[in-house]
Design a protein around this motif. Structure first.
Motif, PDB file in Angstrom:
ATOM      1  N   GLY A 228       0.843  -1.186   0.000  1.00 23.50           N
ATOM      2  CA  GLY A 228       0.000   0.000   0.000  1.00 23.50           C
ATOM      3  C   GLY A 228       0.879   1.236   0.000  1.00 23.50           C
ATOM      4  O   GLY A 228       2.095   1.163  -0.219  1.00 23.50           O
ATOM      5  N   LYS A 229       0.293   2.370   0.274  1.00 22.27           N
ATOM      6  CA  LYS A 229       1.039   3.632   0.265  1.00 22.27           C
ATOM      7  C   LYS A 229       2.230   3.598   1.226  1.00 22.27           C
ATOM      8  O   LYS A 229       3.320   4.068   0.897  1.00 22.27           O
ATOM      9  N   ASN A 427      -0.537  -6.356  -4.447  1.00 23.02           N
ATOM     10  CA  ASN A 427      -0.950  -4.963  -4.595  1.00 23.02           C
ATOM     11  C   ASN A 427      -2.357  -4.740  -4.047  1.00 23.02           C
ATOM     12  O   ASN A 427      -3.211  -5.625  -4.105  1.00 23.02           O
ATOM     13  N   THR A 429      -4.130  -1.688  -4.798  1.00 26.14           N
ATOM     14  CA  THR A 429      -4.857  -0.670  -5.563  1.00 26.14           C
ATOM     15  C   THR A 429      -5.433  -1.270  -6.840  1.00 26.14           C
ATOM     16  O   THR A 429      -5.088  -2.374  -7.244  1.00 26.14           O
ATOM     17  N   TYR A 466       1.503  -0.479  -8.129  1.00 24.04           N
ATOM     18  CA  TYR A 466       0.728   0.320  -7.179  1.00 24.04           C
ATOM     19  C   TYR A 466       0.203   1.602  -7.842  1.00 24.04           C
ATOM     20  O   TYR A 466      -0.986   1.921  -7.736  1.00 24.04           O
ATOM     21  N   ARG A 470      -3.531   2.844  -8.445  1.00 23.04           N
ATOM     22  CA  ARG A 470      -3.980   4.056  -7.736  1.00 23.04           C
ATOM     23  C   ARG A 470      -4.488   5.098  -8.715  1.00 23.04           C
ATOM     24  O   ARG A 470      -5.479   5.789  -8.446  1.00 23.04           O
ATOM     25  N   SER A 471      -3.821   5.237  -9.841  1.00 21.41           N
ATOM     26  CA  SER A 471      -4.275   6.166 -10.870  1.00 21.41           C
ATOM     27  C   SER A 471      -5.677   5.796 -11.348  1.00 21.41           C
ATOM     28  O   SER A 471      -6.545   6.662 -11.503  1.00 21.41           O
ATOM     29  N   ASP A 473      -7.866   4.159  -9.588  1.00 16.30           N
ATOM     30  CA  ASP A 473      -8.796   4.417  -8.479  1.00 16.30           C
ATOM     31  C   ASP A 473      -9.221   5.884  -8.447  1.00 16.30           C
ATOM     32  O   ASP A 473     -10.373   6.197  -8.121  1.00 16.30           O
ATOM     33  N   ALA A 496      -1.735  10.285  -8.943  1.00 11.70           N
ATOM     34  CA  ALA A 496      -1.347   9.117  -8.133  1.00 11.70           C
ATOM     35  C   ALA A 496      -0.014   9.384  -7.434  1.00 11.70           C
ATOM     36  O   ALA A 496       0.167   8.993  -6.268  1.00 11.70           O
ATOM     37  N   ASP A 499      -0.739  11.793  -4.643  1.00 14.49           N
ATOM     38  CA  ASP A 499      -1.494  11.116  -3.592  1.00 14.49           C
ATOM     39  C   ASP A 499      -0.581  10.400  -2.591  1.00 14.49           C
ATOM     40  O   ASP A 499      -0.959  10.190  -1.439  1.00 14.49           O
TER      41      ASP A 499
END
Length: 525
Positions: A228-229, A427, A429, A466, A470-471, A473, A496, A499
């Motif tokens: 994750g992040k 992953n 995301t 990731y 995320r992009s 999302d 992303a 973020d």
């Protein structure tokens, strides 16, 4: 986030008891209290009927602790013991006595299907029947109980893992597993929550902190990590004020054929958007005007052939090369690919038809540079490693493949998994909107762009997967699943990146009730 194996969790429990000078019963009290805190915070005393089904092992003991706290806090709770064996764990028996001391409404013993209680759709089921230690097929009547759960349509909360689901084995009978709406897992989520065949057994999950020994948590190495992040951000390399494009590499994207020039365009755009300093696209002549008009930032080299890649010749020194996007598998292209591999020294990311050509002639795998990144979709993966029996067999085959050929494999899916040797990175995301043409080309470009900047192939792949998800999302908030296209993922890639540095919004603070405070104090003690 580390994903601990069953054996590691047992070891963590043991070390925690030793180092904190507590008993296993104390640790069970912590676990059950944390589950109660989680429910109490959300229910706030609501009188919805709660049915707690307890096995006769430690998972059932957790359920008994929960039931006791629910009873003493005035909830409408019914407790049941699944009497499926004569063996009872020591901690189960201790908590069985404790619950009898706080209520006249003793747990009901269930011995067969005729004993099943009625459960309404608006009720709540707590599944504390079996935990991660289940090592045998369940009895028929217990399977019928799990079917009874599903037929009731009541919300089902599983403790640690849905009963009947093994943490390290495939499911042979889906009716013999509890289908949970939510799972509260101890120490870490379980690998089975993220595999295509078993993820459906819990819609959502959350990890509860039960105070396991911090040294154990920090120092224990696991074979699986959840990305994750928090895992990506420490690997991000910021740019200096006086940096220039020459410091971020020159990426080369090779691919395309008549009618598939868009694939190279998408990959090239993604490469530059991910941060490569320079991008050159190598393609058949038919794509020259299209890419120059649609993507002016790219440099272009064309093949001598009008419609396919029939030779590869360039006078640049690429930092990294992405190959195969839209290339087709023409005989001339395949021969050209083989000749290219024999002389190439640059890091490689191979996708699409590049993978198909490797599958048709597996001796070419010996020519790949170490740490080459392969990004197959399921069918392409099957062509590379052969058919698999289940998700665990697939992971084992991919691990063996990466060891043998010293490559990185990206298993694309709802939870894309990056594998290198014995380590897997799952992953978190992405969304169904990525099920669209060109999204794989974009992923290839993002990974190429990160390697171009100096990230190692493995780190670039983990971060790239990731950011790709995320992009999507972020973009899906504007376009929805059906209307999301690959170009949107490129367009939102900058957001992303940004973020990564955004702090999560903090929920408004509320004063804890006296009961919550007492429960938390007891848990800390």
């Amino acid at each position: 986030m580390k994903l601990f194996s069953k054996e590691q969790i047992y070891e963590g429990d043991k070390l925690t008891a030793e180092r904190q000078n507590i008993t296993s019963t104390d640790l069970m009290e912590r676990a059950g209290t944390q589950i109660f805190n989680w429910m109490h915070m959300r229910m706030q005393g609501a009188q919805v009927p709660i049915h707690v089904f307890c096995g006769i092992g430690n998972n059932g003991g957790d359920g008994l602790v929960l039931s006791r706290h629910l009873i003493t806090h005035g909830y409408n709770v019914n407790t049941y013991i699944i009497n499926c064996s004569d063996k009872r764990s020591k901690d189960f028996l201790i908590n069985y006595d404790r619950i009898k001391n706080v209520t006249k409404k003793w747990p009901v013993l269930l011995n067969c299907a005729q004993d099943f209680p009625e459960i309404a759709p608006e009720d709540i089921i707590v599944d504390a029947v079996f935990g991660i230690g289940l090592n045998r097929p369940i009895d028929l009547w217990v399977k019928q109980l799990f079917i009874h759960f599903r037929k009731s349509k009541a919300f089902t909360l599983a403790i640690d893992i849905p009963s009947g689901l093994y943490p390290d084995q495939p499911v042979k009978d889906e009716d013999a597993v509890v289908w949970a709406g939510f799972t509260l897992s101890f120490a870490s989520p379980k690998l089975v929550f993220f595999l295509p065949e078993t993820a459906k057994f819990t819609v959502q999950w959350e990890v509860l902190d039960i105070g396991l020994d911090p040294e154990f948590l920090y120092t224990t190495e696991t074979h699986v990590e959840l990305i994750g992040k928090n895992e990506v951000l420490p690997n991000y390399v910021p740019r200096e004020k006086y940096s220039h494009k020459g410091q971020f590499g020159h990426a080369l994207i090779i691919g395309g054929s008549y009618g598939k020039i868009g694939a190279v365009t998408l990959a090239s755009r993604a490469t530059l958007t991910a941060g490569a300093g320079l991008v050159t696209a190598y393609m058949p002549k038919c794509g020259y005007h299209a890419i120059q008009a649609s993507f002016p930032e790219a440099m272009v080299i064309t093949d001598v052939d009008e419609e396919i890649i029939s030779s590869i010749s360039f006078d640049i020194d690429p930092t990294v090369i992405g190959f195969g996007i839209g290339a087709g598998t023409d005989t001339k292209t395949a021969k050209t690919f083989e000749a290219f591999l024999k002389t190439n020294k640059a890091p490689l990311v191979i996708d699409a038809d590049g993978l198909n050509m490797l599958s048709k002639k597996k001796t070419l795998l010996k020519l790949l540079p170490k740490m080459t990144v392969l990004t197959p979709h399921p069918k392409e993966l099957e062509r590379l490693i052969g058919k698999w029996k289940d998700d665990f067999d697939k992971l084992d085959k991919v691990k063996a493949f990466t060891k043998k050929h010293q490559v990185i494999v990206v298993i694309k899916g709802a939870n894309t998994i990056t594998v290198f040797e014995d380590k897997s990175y799952i992953n978190t995301t992405g969304n169904p909107g990525l099920s669209t043409a060109g999204s794989g080309d974009v992923l290839t470009g993002i990974i190429v762009g990160l390697i171009s900047q100096g990230y190692s192939p493995l780190v670039a792949t983990i971060i790239g997967v990731y950011l790709h998800g995320r992009s999507a999302d972020i973009a899906v908030e504007d376009f929805g699943y059906q209307s999301l296209i690959a170009s949107h993922v490129i367009e939102y890639l900058g957001e992303a990146f940004i973020d990564l540095f955004k702090q999560p919004e903090q929920p408004p603070q509320q004063e804890a009730s006296q009961e919550e405070g007492e429960a938390q104090e007891q848990n800390q003690t």
